[in-house]
Design a protein around this motif. Structure first.
Motif, mmCIF file in Angstrom:
data_model
loop_
_atom_site.group_PDB
_atom_site.id
_atom_site.type_symbol
_atom_site.label_atom_id
_atom_site.label_comp_id
_atom_site.label_asym_id
_atom_site.label_seq_id
_atom_site.Cartn_x
_atom_site.Cartn_y
_atom_site.Cartn_z
ATOM 1 N N ASN A 50 50.241 -24.845 -34.171
ATOM 2 C CA ASN A 50 51.558 -24.250 -34.058
ATOM 3 C C ASN A 50 51.820 -23.205 -35.124
ATOM 4 O O ASN A 50 52.922 -22.689 -35.212
ATOM 5 N N CYS A 51 50.821 -22.897 -35.958
ATOM 6 C CA CYS A 51 51.099 -22.051 -37.122
ATOM 7 C C CYS A 51 51.509 -20.634 -36.734
ATOM 8 O O CYS A 51 52.105 -19.930 -37.537
ATOM 9 N N MET A 52 51.228 -20.226 -35.515
ATOM 10 C CA MET A 52 51.666 -18.900 -35.077
ATOM 11 C C MET A 52 53.178 -18.871 -34.883
ATOM 12 O O MET A 52 53.795 -17.810 -34.838
ATOM 13 N N ASP A 53 53.784 -20.058 -34.774
ATOM 14 C CA ASP A 53 55.237 -20.148 -34.653
ATOM 15 C C ASP A 53 55.906 -20.528 -35.964
ATOM 16 O O ASP A 53 57.013 -20.081 -36.252
ATOM 17 N N THR A 54 55.225 -21.389 -36.756
ATOM 18 C CA THR A 54 55.873 -21.937 -37.952
ATOM 19 C C THR A 54 55.255 -21.447 -39.252
ATOM 20 O O THR A 54 55.785 -21.741 -40.316
ATOM 21 N N SER A 55 54.136 -20.732 -39.204
ATOM 22 C CA SER A 55 53.361 -20.307 -40.374
ATOM 23 C C SER A 55 52.689 -21.506 -41.017
ATOM 24 O O SER A 55 52.971 -22.646 -40.671
ATOM 25 N N CYS A 56 51.794 -21.272 -41.945
ATOM 26 C CA CYS A 56 51.059 -22.361 -42.614
ATOM 27 C C CYS A 56 51.801 -22.776 -43.885
ATOM 28 O O CYS A 56 52.294 -21.932 -44.620
ATOM 29 N N PRO A 57 51.845 -24.074 -44.162
ATOM 30 C CA PRO A 57 52.598 -24.549 -45.327
ATOM 31 C C PRO A 57 51.910 -24.330 -46.661
ATOM 32 O O PRO A 57 52.568 -24.265 -47.693
ATOM 33 N N GLY A 58 50.574 -24.220 -46.666
ATOM 34 C CA GLY A 58 49.830 -24.091 -47.914
ATOM 35 C C GLY A 58 49.781 -22.670 -48.432
ATOM 36 O O GLY A 58 49.676 -21.714 -47.662
ATOM 37 N N LEU A 59 49.837 -22.508 -49.744
ATOM 38 C CA LEU A 59 49.846 -21.174 -50.362
ATOM 39 C C LEU A 59 48.592 -20.374 -50.050
ATOM 40 O O LEU A 59 48.632 -19.157 -49.918
ATOM 41 N N LYS A 60 47.448 -21.059 -49.953
ATOM 42 C CA LYS A 60 46.176 -20.378 -49.741
ATOM 43 C C LYS A 60 45.720 -20.429 -48.289
ATOM 44 O O LYS A 60 44.634 -19.983 -47.952
ATOM 45 N N GLU A 61 46.550 -20.974 -47.408
ATOM 46 C CA GLU A 61 46.166 -21.139 -46.013
ATOM 47 C C GLU A 61 46.486 -19.891 -45.190
ATOM 48 O O GLU A 61 47.533 -19.273 -45.352
ATOM 49 N N GLU B 73 36.617 -18.343 -44.138
ATOM 50 C CA GLU B 73 36.512 -17.026 -43.522
ATOM 51 C C GLU B 73 36.944 -17.027 -42.060
ATOM 52 O O GLU B 73 37.510 -16.043 -41.566
ATOM 53 N N ASP B 74 36.709 -18.151 -41.354
ATOM 54 C CA ASP B 74 37.105 -18.244 -39.947
ATOM 55 C C ASP B 74 38.614 -18.094 -39.776
ATOM 56 O O ASP B 74 39.092 -17.708 -38.710
ATOM 57 N N TYR B 75 39.355 -18.443 -40.817
ATOM 58 C CA TYR B 75 40.812 -18.371 -40.765
ATOM 59 C C TYR B 75 41.353 -17.109 -41.445
ATOM 60 O O TYR B 75 42.276 -16.473 -40.940
ATOM 61 N N CYS B 76 40.784 -16.768 -42.604
ATOM 62 C CA CYS B 76 41.314 -15.670 -43.423
ATOM 63 C C CYS B 76 40.560 -14.353 -43.240
ATOM 64 O O CYS B 76 40.949 -13.335 -43.823
ATOM 65 N N GLY B 77 39.481 -14.367 -42.466
ATOM 66 C CA GLY B 77 38.681 -13.174 -42.267
ATOM 67 C C GLY B 77 39.146 -12.344 -41.081
ATOM 68 O O GLY B 77 40.343 -12.154 -40.864
ATOM 69 N N PHE B 78 38.199 -11.885 -40.288
ATOM 70 C CA PHE B 78 38.474 -10.955 -39.190
ATOM 71 C C PHE B 78 39.506 -11.491 -38.201
ATOM 72 O O PHE B 78 40.308 -10.741 -37.654
ATOM 73 N N PHE B 79 39.495 -12.811 -37.965
ATOM 74 C CA PHE B 79 40.389 -13.395 -36.966
ATOM 75 C C PHE B 79 41.688 -13.916 -37.570
ATOM 76 O O PHE B 79 42.373 -14.730 -36.962
ATOM 77 N N CYS B 80 42.036 -13.464 -38.763
ATOM 78 C CA CYS B 80 43.265 -13.904 -39.423
ATOM 79 C C CYS B 80 44.493 -13.351 -38.700
ATOM 80 O O CYS B 80 44.562 -12.164 -38.377
ATOM 81 N N PHE B 81 45.461 -14.224 -38.455
ATOM 82 C CA PHE B 81 46.697 -13.834 -37.770
ATOM 83 C C PHE B 81 47.804 -13.546 -38.779
ATOM 84 O O PHE B 81 48.551 -12.583 -38.657
ATOM 85 N N SER B 82 47.915 -14.401 -39.807
ATOM 86 C CA SER B 82 48.925 -14.188 -40.851
ATOM 87 C C SER B 82 48.546 -14.977 -42.097
ATOM 88 O O SER B 82 47.691 -15.856 -42.055
ATOM 89 N N GLY B 83 49.220 -14.659 -43.215
ATOM 90 C CA GLY B 83 48.910 -15.322 -44.475
ATOM 91 C C GLY B 83 48.092 -14.412 -45.376
ATOM 92 O O GLY B 83 48.014 -13.202 -45.154
#
Length: 280
Positions: free
Chosen positions: A30-41, A53-63
């Motif tokens: 649901n993080c595309m609706d609520t964002s991620c709670p962790g500072l580094k997430e 990298e799978d989350y924060c790299g090329f396919f990162c949506f936000s954060g």
């Protein structure tokens, strides 16, 4: 009978364990609706929170996305172009003209002041010298959009935005929904970390952001310097993703267009051309 009770007890424990995993999975998706709670997430384009990298790299949506440069020969750098002292880039008269457009029935009418704006920006080292007019235009565009044209001090929300955190545990009875100028900033970890950096009790008193105009600007600028400023060279579209990736969804394209329009208007107001990386 004792054996049956033990079996039922074990089955119940197993069921609750599975339920907890499913609840966590549903939240992560649901993080595309609520964002991620962790500072580094980071929130991936598939709706999961993570730090790799799978989350924060090329396919990162936000954060705090770690996306590499993408100039392709275009002028994407929001930190480029004419510069000047913040007091000369935004004068009291210019600031007042912006705020004069705030409707009289807005709860934040008269709340956001020039003195608070200048004090907050100059409390960060990057704004004590010359600053890029493009960046100031981008800041104003995001601040205006995040507060509904400087109309609101806090979002209308019943969400608590409380996540399990050893470093920044939620204060009883406190909610960590969006306040101030970037109302996409939510969750206790963000309030806690901002409060620690600014020397303010924001974890215990998150409403301070909506009571003090100086704190409101500092809270927003803390987030800007931490999550957004490192991506200025990637263009306005990319920094929009850093502020709130939901604005880059197809179903919110009108919102994105409105923010880009505001950015272009503020650039014109400051006498600079906008960068060419407007779309996210």
């Amino acid at each position: 009978m004792t054996s049956q009770n033990a079996i039922l007890k074990n089955a119940l424990v197993y069921f609750l364990f599975i339920l907890a995993i499913l609840a966590e999975t549903v939240f992560s998706q649901n993080c595309m609706d609520t964002s991620c709670p962790g500072l580094k997430e980071c929130c991936s384009r598939w709706g999961f929170c993570g730090t790799k990298e799978d989350y924060c790299g090329f396919f990162c949506f936000s954060g705090p996305c770690n996306i590499k440069g993408k100039s392709y020969g275009y002028d994407y750098n929001v930190d480029a172009g004419p510069r000047g002292k913040i007091e000369t880039v935004i004068t009291p008269a210019l600031f007042d003209s912006i705020m004069s457009k705030v409707e009289s029935n807005c709860s934040a009418k008269g709340f956001y002041t020039y003195e608070a704006f200048i004090t907050a920006l100059k409390s960060f080292g990057a704004y004590k010298g010359n600053v890029a007019k493009r960046e100031i235009a981008a800041i104003l565009a995001h601040f205006s959009y995040g507060s509904k044209s400087f109309c609101y001090k806090e979002e209308i929300s019943n969400e608590r935005y409380c996540s399990k955190s050893k470093m920044y545990p939620c204060e009883p009875g406190k909610n960590y929904y969006g306040r101030g100028l970037l109302q996409a900033i939510t969750w206790n970890e963000y309030y806690g970390a901002a409060g620690k950096h600014l020397g303010l009790p924001l974890l215990k008193d998150p409403d301070l952001v909506a009571r003090s105009p100086e704190v409101a600007f500092k809270f927003a600028m803390w987030f800007w310097n931490r999550n957004v400023r490192p991506a200025l060279y990637l263009g306005f579209g990319e920094i929009t993703k850093r502020v709130d990736g939901r604005e880059c969804c197809n179903w919110r394209r009108d919102d994105t267009k409105n923010k880009v329009k505001q950015y272009i208007e503020f650039c014109e107001m400051l006498g600079v051309t906008p960068d060419q990386g407007l779309d996210c």
